[in-house]
Design an enzyme around this catalytic site. Structure first.
Site, PDB file in Angstrom:
ATOM      1  N   ASP A 347       0.816  -1.207   0.000  1.00  0.00           N
ATOM      2  CA  ASP A 347       0.000   0.000   0.000  1.00  0.00           C
ATOM      3  C   ASP A 347       0.856   1.267   0.000  1.00  0.00           C
ATOM      4  OD1 ASP A 347      -2.316  -1.723   0.312  1.00  0.00           O
ATOM      5  OD2 ASP A 347      -1.509  -2.061   2.298  1.00  0.00           O
ATOM      6  N   THR A 348       1.540   1.480  -1.087  1.00  0.00           N
ATOM      7  CA  THR A 348       2.366   2.660  -1.308  1.00  0.00           C
ATOM      8  C   THR A 348       2.386   2.884  -2.808  1.00  0.00           C
ATOM      9  OG1 THR A 348       3.758   2.280   0.631  1.00  0.00           O
ATOM     10  CG2 THR A 348       4.738   3.553  -1.144  1.00  0.00           C
TER      11      THR A 348
END
Length: 525
Positions: A347-348
Protein backbone atom coordinates in the site's frame (compact mmCIF):
# COMPACT_ATOMS: atom_id res chain seq x y z
CA UNK A 1 17.20 -9.44 -24.81
CA UNK A 2 14.00 -11.10 -23.62
CA UNK A 3 12.42 -14.11 -25.28
CA UNK A 4 9.59 -12.67 -27.39
CA UNK A 5 7.77 -16.03 -27.35
CA UNK A 6 7.24 -15.77 -23.58
CA UNK A 7 5.05 -13.39 -21.58
CA UNK A 8 6.66 -10.10 -20.68
CA UNK A 9 7.10 -6.61 -22.00
CA UNK A 10 9.86 -4.46 -23.35
CA UNK A 11 11.37 -1.41 -21.77
CA UNK A 12 9.98 1.91 -23.01
CA UNK A 13 12.35 4.22 -24.91
CA UNK A 14 11.95 7.95 -25.54
CA UNK A 15 14.04 11.11 -25.73
CA UNK A 16 12.04 14.14 -24.56
CA UNK A 17 10.49 13.02 -21.30
CA UNK A 18 9.20 10.00 -19.40
CA UNK A 19 7.09 8.94 -16.45
CA UNK A 20 6.90 5.52 -14.83
CA UNK A 21 4.33 4.75 -12.16
CA UNK A 22 1.81 2.20 -10.95
CA UNK A 23 -1.37 3.32 -12.78
CA UNK A 24 -1.69 4.29 -16.45
CA UNK A 25 -3.97 7.28 -15.85
CA UNK A 26 -1.35 8.81 -13.56
CA UNK A 27 1.43 8.13 -16.07
CA UNK A 28 -0.65 9.69 -18.83
CA UNK A 29 -1.45 12.78 -16.73
CA UNK A 30 2.20 13.28 -15.89
CA UNK A 31 3.23 12.90 -19.52
CA UNK A 32 0.63 15.43 -20.63
CA UNK A 33 2.00 17.96 -18.15
CA UNK A 34 5.45 17.48 -19.71
CA UNK A 35 4.12 17.81 -23.24
CA UNK A 36 2.29 21.01 -22.27
CA UNK A 37 5.52 22.61 -21.07
CA UNK A 38 5.62 21.65 -17.41
CA UNK A 39 8.71 20.16 -15.84
CA UNK A 40 9.35 16.93 -13.97
CA UNK A 41 8.23 18.39 -10.63
CA UNK A 42 4.91 19.59 -12.10
CA UNK A 43 4.37 16.18 -13.69
CA UNK A 44 5.33 14.15 -10.63
CA UNK A 45 2.90 16.11 -8.44
CA UNK A 46 0.14 15.63 -11.01
CA UNK A 47 0.67 11.90 -11.20
CA UNK A 48 1.15 11.36 -7.49
CA UNK A 49 -1.98 13.21 -6.36
CA UNK A 50 -4.06 11.46 -9.01
CA UNK A 51 -2.82 8.13 -7.68
CA UNK A 52 -4.65 8.93 -4.45
CA UNK A 53 -7.89 8.31 -6.37
CA UNK A 54 -6.65 5.64 -8.78
CA UNK A 55 -5.14 3.68 -5.85
CA UNK A 56 -6.90 5.01 -2.72
CA UNK A 57 -5.82 1.99 -0.71
CA UNK A 58 -2.20 3.04 -1.15
CA UNK A 59 -1.93 6.78 -0.78
CA UNK A 60 -3.76 10.05 -0.45
CA UNK A 61 -3.60 13.59 0.86
CA UNK A 62 -3.89 12.25 4.40
CA UNK A 63 -0.46 10.63 4.01
CA UNK A 64 3.26 11.38 3.72
CA UNK A 65 5.84 11.51 0.96
CA UNK A 66 9.61 11.55 0.45
CA UNK A 67 11.29 13.04 -2.60
CA UNK A 68 14.70 12.92 -4.25
CA UNK A 69 15.20 15.64 -6.85
CA UNK A 70 17.90 16.18 -9.45
CA UNK A 71 17.64 19.77 -10.73
CA UNK A 72 17.94 20.48 -14.44
CA UNK A 73 21.52 21.13 -15.53
CA UNK A 74 22.99 19.74 -12.32
CA UNK A 75 24.04 16.36 -10.97
CA UNK A 76 23.39 17.06 -7.29
CA UNK A 77 20.50 15.31 -5.57
CA UNK A 78 18.25 17.11 -3.09
CA UNK A 79 16.09 15.29 -0.54
CA UNK A 80 12.75 16.61 0.70
CA UNK A 81 11.21 15.07 3.82
CA UNK A 82 7.43 15.29 3.59
CA UNK A 83 6.65 13.12 6.60
CA UNK A 84 4.32 14.39 9.29
CA UNK A 85 4.77 14.37 13.04
CA UNK A 86 2.88 12.91 15.94
CA UNK A 87 0.50 15.35 17.63
CA UNK A 88 2.13 17.32 20.42
CA UNK A 89 -0.01 15.57 23.02
CA UNK A 90 1.18 12.03 22.23
CA UNK A 91 3.16 10.48 25.11
CA UNK A 92 4.79 7.06 25.13
CA UNK A 93 4.88 7.17 28.93
CA UNK A 94 1.13 7.70 29.06
CA UNK A 95 0.56 4.80 26.68
CA UNK A 96 2.80 2.50 28.75
CA UNK A 97 0.93 3.59 31.89
CA UNK A 98 -2.30 2.49 30.20
CA UNK A 99 -0.74 -0.90 29.51
CA UNK A 100 -0.26 -0.35 25.78
CA UNK A 101 2.71 -2.34 24.44
CA UNK A 102 2.57 -1.28 20.79
CA UNK A 103 0.71 1.33 18.77
CA UNK A 104 -1.78 -0.72 16.78
CA UNK A 105 -2.41 0.00 13.12
CA UNK A 106 -6.09 0.91 13.54
CA UNK A 107 -5.67 2.99 16.70
CA UNK A 108 -6.14 6.73 16.87
CA UNK A 109 -2.60 6.94 18.31
CA UNK A 110 -1.29 5.66 14.97
CA UNK A 111 -2.51 8.77 13.13
CA UNK A 112 0.30 11.24 12.51
CA UNK A 113 -0.35 14.62 10.90
CA UNK A 114 -0.27 14.35 7.08
CA UNK A 115 2.92 15.79 5.62
CA UNK A 116 2.53 15.18 1.89
CA UNK A 117 0.45 18.24 1.01
CA UNK A 118 2.93 20.63 2.60
CA UNK A 119 5.81 18.95 0.77
CA UNK A 120 4.08 18.96 -2.62
CA UNK A 121 3.16 22.64 -2.24
CA UNK A 122 6.75 23.47 -1.33
CA UNK A 123 8.11 21.38 -4.18
CA UNK A 124 5.85 23.14 -6.67
CA UNK A 125 6.73 26.61 -5.38
CA UNK A 126 10.48 25.99 -5.28
CA UNK A 127 11.03 23.82 -8.35
CA UNK A 128 7.89 23.72 -10.48
CA UNK A 129 7.16 25.67 -13.64
CA UNK A 130 3.47 25.24 -14.44
CA UNK A 131 2.03 26.15 -11.05
CA UNK A 132 0.18 24.15 -8.40
CA UNK A 133 -3.21 24.60 -10.08
CA UNK A 134 -2.02 22.94 -13.27
CA UNK A 135 -0.48 20.04 -11.33
CA UNK A 136 -3.64 19.41 -9.32
CA UNK A 137 -6.07 19.74 -12.24
CA UNK A 138 -5.89 16.06 -13.35
CA UNK A 139 -6.54 14.78 -9.82
CA UNK A 140 -9.43 17.21 -9.34
CA UNK A 141 -10.99 15.97 -12.59
CA UNK A 142 -10.68 12.30 -11.67
CA UNK A 143 -11.79 12.79 -8.06
CA UNK A 144 -15.01 14.35 -9.40
CA UNK A 145 -15.56 12.18 -12.48
CA UNK A 146 -14.26 8.96 -10.94
CA UNK A 147 -11.69 6.32 -11.79
CA UNK A 148 -12.57 2.74 -12.83
CA UNK A 149 -11.09 0.33 -10.31
CA UNK A 150 -8.12 -1.47 -11.86
CA UNK A 151 -7.33 -5.16 -11.41
CA UNK A 152 -4.51 -4.83 -8.88
CA UNK A 153 -6.42 -2.18 -6.94
CA UNK A 154 -9.41 -4.51 -6.73
CA UNK A 155 -7.09 -7.28 -5.48
CA UNK A 156 -6.06 -5.02 -2.58
CA UNK A 157 -9.42 -3.43 -1.76
CA UNK A 158 -11.10 -6.26 0.25
CA UNK A 159 -8.94 -5.63 3.32
CA UNK A 160 -10.86 -2.36 3.66
CA UNK A 161 -13.97 -4.27 4.68
CA UNK A 162 -12.42 -5.09 8.05
CA UNK A 163 -10.07 -2.13 8.52
CA UNK A 164 -12.33 0.84 7.75
CA UNK A 165 -14.41 2.42 10.50
CA UNK A 166 -16.89 5.26 10.90
CA UNK A 167 -17.20 7.70 8.00
CA UNK A 168 -14.50 5.86 6.03
CA UNK A 169 -16.89 2.97 5.41
CA UNK A 170 -19.30 5.22 3.53
CA UNK A 171 -16.53 6.88 1.51
CA UNK A 172 -14.52 3.78 0.54
CA UNK A 173 -16.99 0.85 0.48
CA UNK A 174 -20.06 0.05 -1.59
CA UNK A 175 -22.76 -0.98 0.87
CA UNK A 176 -20.11 -2.41 3.14
CA UNK A 177 -18.25 -4.27 0.39
CA UNK A 178 -15.00 -3.65 -1.46
CA UNK A 179 -15.22 -2.09 -4.88
CA UNK A 180 -14.68 -4.51 -7.76
CA UNK A 181 -12.87 -4.25 -11.09
CA UNK A 182 -14.54 -1.65 -13.27
CA UNK A 183 -16.59 0.02 -10.54
CA UNK A 184 -16.14 3.79 -10.44
CA UNK A 185 -14.52 5.34 -7.37
CA UNK A 186 -15.27 9.03 -6.81
CA UNK A 187 -14.26 11.44 -4.07
CA UNK A 188 -15.96 14.81 -4.68
CA UNK A 189 -15.17 15.97 -1.15
CA UNK A 190 -11.46 15.58 -1.75
CA UNK A 191 -11.84 17.26 -5.14
CA UNK A 192 -13.08 20.30 -3.23
CA UNK A 193 -10.09 20.07 -0.88
CA UNK A 194 -7.74 20.06 -3.88
CA UNK A 195 -9.48 23.08 -5.35
CA UNK A 196 -8.86 24.92 -2.08
CA UNK A 197 -5.20 23.89 -2.12
CA UNK A 198 -4.89 25.06 -5.73
CA UNK A 199 -6.26 28.47 -4.72
CA UNK A 200 -4.72 28.93 -1.28
CA UNK A 201 -1.67 26.66 -1.23
CA UNK A 202 -0.95 24.68 1.93
CA UNK A 203 -3.26 26.95 3.96
CA UNK A 204 -6.18 25.41 2.09
CA UNK A 205 -5.39 22.13 3.81
CA UNK A 206 -3.66 22.90 7.10
CA UNK A 207 -5.88 25.81 8.10
CA UNK A 208 -9.55 26.73 7.83
CA UNK A 209 -12.46 24.41 7.16
CA UNK A 210 -10.42 21.44 5.93
CA UNK A 211 -8.14 21.40 8.97
CA UNK A 212 -11.15 21.89 11.24
CA UNK A 213 -12.84 18.85 9.66
CA UNK A 214 -9.75 16.70 10.12
CA UNK A 215 -9.14 17.74 13.71
CA UNK A 216 -12.79 17.38 14.74
CA UNK A 217 -12.92 13.89 13.20
CA UNK A 218 -9.71 12.79 14.92
CA UNK A 219 -10.76 14.16 18.29
CA UNK A 220 -14.15 12.47 17.97
CA UNK A 221 -12.24 9.20 17.57
CA UNK A 222 -10.30 9.90 20.79
CA UNK A 223 -7.24 11.64 19.36
CA UNK A 224 -5.26 14.45 20.92
CA UNK A 225 -4.69 16.21 17.58
CA UNK A 226 -5.14 19.98 17.44
CA UNK A 227 -5.39 22.60 14.74
CA UNK A 228 -2.03 23.89 15.98
CA UNK A 229 -0.49 20.49 15.13
CA UNK A 230 -1.75 20.84 11.55
CA UNK A 231 -0.75 24.49 11.17
CA UNK A 232 2.78 23.69 12.38
CA UNK A 233 3.40 21.00 9.74
CA UNK A 234 6.49 21.78 7.68
CA UNK A 235 8.53 19.69 5.28
CA UNK A 236 12.31 19.92 5.35
CA UNK A 237 15.09 19.78 2.79
CA UNK A 238 17.95 17.53 3.83
CA UNK A 239 21.08 15.88 2.47
CA UNK A 240 20.73 12.37 1.00
CA UNK A 241 22.80 9.44 2.24
CA UNK A 242 24.74 7.29 -0.19
CA UNK A 243 27.04 4.33 -0.60
CA UNK A 244 29.19 2.91 -3.39
CA UNK A 245 28.48 -0.44 -4.99
CA UNK A 246 30.60 -1.82 -7.85
CA UNK A 247 31.29 1.56 -9.45
CA UNK A 248 27.83 2.99 -8.79
CA UNK A 249 26.58 5.23 -6.00
CA UNK A 250 23.23 4.37 -4.45
CA UNK A 251 21.59 7.56 -3.17
CA UNK A 252 18.81 7.27 -0.61
CA UNK A 253 16.65 9.60 1.45
CA UNK A 254 18.07 9.96 4.98
CA UNK A 255 16.20 8.97 8.17
CA UNK A 256 13.46 8.92 9.25
CA UNK A 257 13.20 6.80 6.10
CA UNK A 258 14.87 3.38 6.02
CA UNK A 259 16.98 4.00 2.90
CA UNK A 260 20.23 3.54 4.83
CA UNK A 261 19.18 -0.09 5.27
CA UNK A 262 19.51 -0.68 1.52
CA UNK A 263 22.97 0.87 1.53
CA UNK A 264 24.05 -1.36 4.41
CA UNK A 265 22.70 -4.42 2.60
CA UNK A 266 24.71 -3.60 -0.52
CA UNK A 267 27.78 -2.95 1.61
CA UNK A 268 27.37 -6.42 3.14
CA UNK A 269 26.75 -8.12 -0.21
CA UNK A 270 29.80 -6.43 -1.77
CA UNK A 271 31.87 -8.97 0.21
CA UNK A 272 30.43 -11.80 -1.92
CA UNK A 273 30.78 -12.59 -5.62
CA UNK A 274 27.16 -12.05 -6.64
CA UNK A 275 27.89 -11.69 -10.39
CA UNK A 276 29.11 -15.29 -10.48
CA UNK A 277 25.83 -16.63 -9.08
CA UNK A 278 22.65 -17.58 -10.90
CA UNK A 279 20.40 -14.51 -10.46
CA UNK A 280 17.39 -16.80 -9.91
CA UNK A 281 19.36 -19.36 -7.93
CA UNK A 282 19.29 -20.56 -4.35
CA UNK A 283 22.73 -19.23 -3.39
CA UNK A 284 21.84 -15.68 -4.37
CA UNK A 285 18.51 -15.84 -2.50
CA UNK A 286 20.27 -17.17 0.60
CA UNK A 287 22.92 -14.45 0.69
CA UNK A 288 20.31 -11.74 0.18
CA UNK A 289 18.18 -13.19 2.99
CA UNK A 290 21.11 -13.23 5.42
CA UNK A 291 22.09 -9.67 4.53
CA UNK A 292 18.45 -8.64 5.04
CA UNK A 293 18.36 -10.08 8.56
CA UNK A 294 21.52 -8.28 9.59
CA UNK A 295 20.70 -4.95 7.96
CA UNK A 296 17.15 -4.85 9.30
CA UNK A 297 18.42 -5.58 12.79
CA UNK A 298 20.62 -2.49 12.46
CA UNK A 299 17.67 -0.52 11.07
CA UNK A 300 15.58 -1.32 14.12
CA UNK A 301 18.33 -0.10 16.41
CA UNK A 302 19.35 3.12 14.70
CA UNK A 303 16.75 4.62 12.34
CA UNK A 304 14.36 7.21 13.75
CA UNK A 305 13.44 10.86 13.48
CA UNK A 306 16.66 12.56 12.29
CA UNK A 307 16.56 14.77 15.39
CA UNK A 308 17.00 11.60 17.45
CA UNK A 309 19.20 9.41 15.21
CA UNK A 310 22.77 9.39 16.48
CA UNK A 311 24.48 6.34 14.98
CA UNK A 312 23.78 6.58 11.26
CA UNK A 313 27.51 6.94 10.56
CA UNK A 314 28.16 3.66 12.33
CA UNK A 315 25.41 1.94 10.33
CA UNK A 316 26.92 3.08 7.02
CA UNK A 317 30.59 2.55 7.89
CA UNK A 318 32.45 -0.03 5.74
CA UNK A 319 33.78 -1.64 8.92
CA UNK A 320 30.24 -2.34 10.10
CA UNK A 321 29.36 -4.07 6.85
CA UNK A 322 32.56 -6.10 6.92
CA UNK A 323 31.86 -7.35 10.44
CA UNK A 324 28.31 -8.27 9.53
CA UNK A 325 29.32 -9.98 6.29
CA UNK A 326 31.70 -12.16 8.28
CA UNK A 327 28.71 -13.52 10.20
CA UNK A 328 27.13 -15.00 7.07
CA UNK A 329 27.59 -18.68 6.39
CA UNK A 330 27.12 -19.20 2.62
CA UNK A 331 25.65 -22.64 3.26
CA UNK A 332 23.50 -22.18 6.37
CA UNK A 333 20.81 -19.74 7.51
CA UNK A 334 21.36 -17.84 10.75
CA UNK A 335 18.76 -17.69 13.48
CA UNK A 336 18.14 -13.96 13.63
CA UNK A 337 14.73 -12.32 13.66
CA UNK A 338 14.32 -8.56 13.58
CA UNK A 339 13.16 -7.20 16.89
CA UNK A 340 10.61 -5.14 15.03
CA UNK A 341 8.67 -7.26 12.57
CA UNK A 342 6.23 -5.80 10.13
CA UNK A 343 4.03 -6.86 7.26
CA UNK A 344 4.99 -6.60 3.61
CA UNK A 345 2.61 -3.80 2.73
CA UNK A 346 1.39 -3.42 -0.81
CA UNK A 347 0.00 0.00 0.00
CA UNK A 348 2.37 2.66 -1.31
CA UNK A 349 2.77 4.37 -4.67
CA UNK A 350 5.93 5.41 -6.42
CA UNK A 351 6.38 7.75 -9.39
CA UNK A 352 9.48 8.82 -11.26
CA UNK A 353 9.63 11.50 -13.95
CA UNK A 354 12.48 12.79 -16.13
CA UNK A 355 11.90 15.80 -18.38
CA UNK A 356 13.61 17.13 -21.52
CA UNK A 357 15.98 19.27 -19.41
CA UNK A 358 16.87 16.14 -17.42
CA UNK A 359 15.34 17.28 -14.18
CA UNK A 360 14.59 13.98 -12.45
CA UNK A 361 12.13 13.27 -9.64
CA UNK A 362 11.93 10.16 -7.49
CA UNK A 363 8.82 10.42 -5.31
CA UNK A 364 7.17 7.93 -2.98
CA UNK A 365 3.79 8.58 -1.37
CA UNK A 366 1.80 6.52 1.11
CA UNK A 367 -0.79 6.23 3.85
CA UNK A 368 1.14 3.18 5.15
CA UNK A 369 -1.19 0.17 5.60
CA UNK A 370 -4.05 -0.49 3.21
CA UNK A 371 -6.42 2.45 3.64
CA UNK A 372 -4.11 3.84 6.32
CA UNK A 373 -5.59 3.90 9.80
CA UNK A 374 -9.06 3.14 8.46
CA UNK A 375 -10.23 6.50 9.85
CA UNK A 376 -11.48 9.28 7.54
CA UNK A 377 -12.59 12.86 8.11
CA UNK A 378 -16.35 13.28 8.33
CA UNK A 379 -16.94 16.11 5.85
CA UNK A 380 -14.32 15.69 3.14
CA UNK A 381 -13.50 11.97 3.39
CA UNK A 382 -9.74 12.42 3.84
CA UNK A 383 -8.28 9.06 4.87
CA UNK A 384 -5.65 9.34 7.61
CA UNK A 385 -2.37 7.46 7.57
CA UNK A 386 -1.28 5.21 10.43
CA UNK A 387 2.43 6.06 10.37
CA UNK A 388 2.47 6.32 14.15
CA UNK A 389 2.43 2.52 14.19
CA UNK A 390 6.04 2.87 13.06
CA UNK A 391 7.02 4.14 16.53
CA UNK A 392 8.23 1.92 19.33
CA UNK A 393 7.10 2.32 22.95
CA UNK A 394 10.45 1.13 24.31
CA UNK A 395 11.64 3.77 26.75
CA UNK A 396 14.77 5.58 25.63
CA UNK A 397 14.78 4.10 22.11
CA UNK A 398 15.59 6.71 19.43
CA UNK A 399 12.31 5.79 17.71
CA UNK A 400 10.24 6.04 20.91
CA UNK A 401 6.85 7.66 20.29
CA UNK A 402 6.58 11.26 21.37
CA UNK A 403 4.79 14.50 20.65
CA UNK A 404 6.16 16.30 17.60
CA UNK A 405 8.34 13.37 16.54
CA UNK A 406 8.42 11.69 13.15
CA UNK A 407 8.27 7.87 13.20
CA UNK A 408 10.61 5.53 11.38
CA UNK A 409 9.28 5.28 7.83
CA UNK A 410 9.38 2.38 5.40
CA UNK A 411 8.95 4.41 2.19
CA UNK A 412 12.19 5.20 0.35
CA UNK A 413 12.80 6.80 -3.06
CA UNK A 414 16.12 5.99 -4.71
CA UNK A 415 18.56 7.27 -7.32
CA UNK A 416 21.77 5.90 -8.77
CA UNK A 417 24.81 7.94 -9.84
CA UNK A 418 27.80 6.76 -11.86
CA UNK A 419 30.98 8.82 -12.19
CA UNK A 420 29.15 11.73 -10.60
CA UNK A 421 26.28 11.68 -13.11
CA UNK A 422 22.72 10.76 -12.16
CA UNK A 423 22.00 7.58 -14.03
CA UNK A 424 18.64 6.41 -12.74
CA UNK A 425 15.78 7.44 -10.46
CA UNK A 426 13.96 4.33 -9.19
CA UNK A 427 11.85 2.97 -6.40
CA UNK A 428 10.46 -0.32 -5.13
CA UNK A 429 7.32 -0.34 -2.99
CA UNK A 430 6.25 -2.86 -0.38
CA UNK A 431 6.52 -1.62 3.22
CA UNK A 432 9.30 -3.42 5.04
CA UNK A 433 10.35 -5.08 1.78
CA UNK A 434 11.60 -1.84 0.24
CA UNK A 435 15.32 -1.94 1.15
CA UNK A 436 15.48 -5.57 0.03
CA UNK A 437 13.58 -4.56 -3.09
CA UNK A 438 16.09 -1.83 -3.88
CA UNK A 439 18.91 -4.32 -3.48
CA UNK A 440 17.22 -7.04 -5.51
CA UNK A 441 16.45 -4.65 -8.38
CA UNK A 442 19.93 -3.09 -8.43
CA UNK A 443 21.82 -6.36 -8.22
CA UNK A 444 19.59 -7.82 -10.94
CA UNK A 445 20.51 -4.88 -13.14
CA UNK A 446 24.12 -4.12 -12.17
CA UNK A 447 25.47 -7.57 -11.28
CA UNK A 448 23.45 -9.80 -13.57
CA UNK A 449 22.91 -7.53 -16.57
CA UNK A 450 19.12 -7.71 -16.65
CA UNK A 451 17.47 -4.77 -18.36
CA UNK A 452 15.21 -2.56 -16.25
CA UNK A 453 12.02 -4.44 -17.08
CA UNK A 454 13.60 -7.85 -16.53
CA UNK A 455 15.11 -6.63 -13.26
CA UNK A 456 11.62 -5.66 -12.04
CA UNK A 457 9.89 -8.74 -13.44
CA UNK A 458 12.23 -11.28 -11.84
CA UNK A 459 10.96 -13.38 -8.89
CA UNK A 460 11.52 -12.08 -5.37
CA UNK A 461 12.27 -13.46 -1.93
CA UNK A 462 12.13 -11.76 1.46
CA UNK A 463 13.39 -12.78 4.89
CA UNK A 464 10.77 -11.52 7.35
CA UNK A 465 9.25 -12.62 10.67
CA UNK A 466 11.63 -15.57 10.99
CA UNK A 467 10.70 -16.99 7.58
CA UNK A 468 11.79 -16.68 3.97
CA UNK A 469 8.90 -15.63 1.73
CA UNK A 470 9.18 -16.83 -1.86
CA UNK A 471 7.13 -15.69 -4.82
CA UNK A 472 5.87 -18.40 -7.16
CA UNK A 473 8.72 -17.63 -9.55
CA UNK A 474 10.85 -19.88 -7.33
CA UNK A 475 10.07 -23.54 -8.00
CA UNK A 476 9.61 -26.38 -5.52
CA UNK A 477 13.22 -27.55 -5.90
CA UNK A 478 14.57 -24.12 -4.94
CA UNK A 479 12.23 -23.98 -1.96
CA UNK A 480 13.37 -27.42 -0.80
CA UNK A 481 17.04 -26.51 -1.10
CA UNK A 482 16.52 -23.33 0.91
CA UNK A 483 14.74 -25.38 3.57
CA UNK A 484 17.77 -27.67 3.71
CA UNK A 485 19.95 -24.59 4.33
CA UNK A 486 17.90 -23.80 7.40
CA UNK A 487 15.33 -21.31 6.08
CA UNK A 488 11.69 -21.61 7.08
CA UNK A 489 10.24 -21.19 3.60
CA UNK A 490 6.71 -19.93 3.06
CA UNK A 491 4.99 -19.05 -0.17
CA UNK A 492 4.08 -15.37 -0.49
CA UNK A 493 0.31 -15.00 -0.69
CA UNK A 494 0.66 -11.71 -2.55
CA UNK A 495 3.27 -10.08 -4.79
CA UNK A 496 6.32 -8.65 -3.04
CA UNK A 497 6.23 -4.94 -3.73
CA UNK A 498 6.18 -3.16 -7.05
CA UNK A 499 8.60 -0.76 -8.69
CA UNK A 500 9.50 1.66 -11.45
CA UNK A 501 12.70 3.05 -12.92
CA UNK A 502 13.97 5.40 -15.63
CA UNK A 503 17.56 5.15 -16.88
CA UNK A 504 19.12 8.27 -18.42
CA UNK A 505 21.55 7.20 -21.14
CA UNK A 506 24.56 9.26 -22.27
CA UNK A 507 23.05 9.17 -25.77
CA UNK A 508 20.03 11.17 -24.58
CA UNK A 509 17.69 8.18 -24.66
CA UNK A 510 15.45 7.52 -21.67
CA UNK A 511 14.67 3.90 -20.79
CA UNK A 512 11.67 3.24 -18.56
CA UNK A 513 10.12 0.22 -16.88
CA UNK A 514 7.20 -0.51 -14.58
CA UNK A 515 6.54 -3.54 -12.39
CA UNK A 516 3.92 -6.08 -13.59
CA UNK A 517 2.90 -6.55 -9.94
CA UNK A 518 0.97 -3.29 -10.31
CA UNK A 519 -1.40 -1.89 -12.95
CA UNK A 520 0.98 0.76 -14.24
CA UNK A 521 3.35 1.48 -17.07
CA UNK A 522 6.17 3.69 -18.29
CA UNK A 523 5.23 6.28 -20.90
CA UNK A 524 7.52 8.60 -22.84
CA UNK A 525 7.51 10.94 -25.79
Amino acid sequence: MRDFQLPGRSTVLATEGMCATSHPLAAQAALRILQDGGNAVDAAIAGAVLLGFAEPQSCGIGGDCFVLLKPAGEERIIALNGSGRAPAGLSAADLRHRGVATISTESIESVTVPGAVDALCRLSADWGRAGLGASLAPAIHYADAGVPVAARVAFDWPEAEDRLSGAARAYYLDQGKALRVGQIFRSPGQAEVLRRIAREGRAGFYEGAVAADMVASLRAAGGCHTEADFAATACAYCDPVSGDYRGHELVEHPPNGQGATAILMLNILSHFDLPSLDPMGVERAHLEAEATKLAYDARDRFIADPDHTTRLGHMLAPETAARLAALINPAKAMDLVSSRTEAVHRDTVYITVVDRDRMAVSLIYSTYWGFGSGIASEKFGILFQNRGAGFTLTEGHPNEAGGGKRPMHTIIPGMVRRNGRVLMPFGVMGGAYQPTGHVRFLTNHLDHGLDLQQALDAPRAFAVDGALKLERGYDAAAAARLEEMGHKVIRADEPLGGGQAIRIEDSGVLIGASDPRKDGCALGY
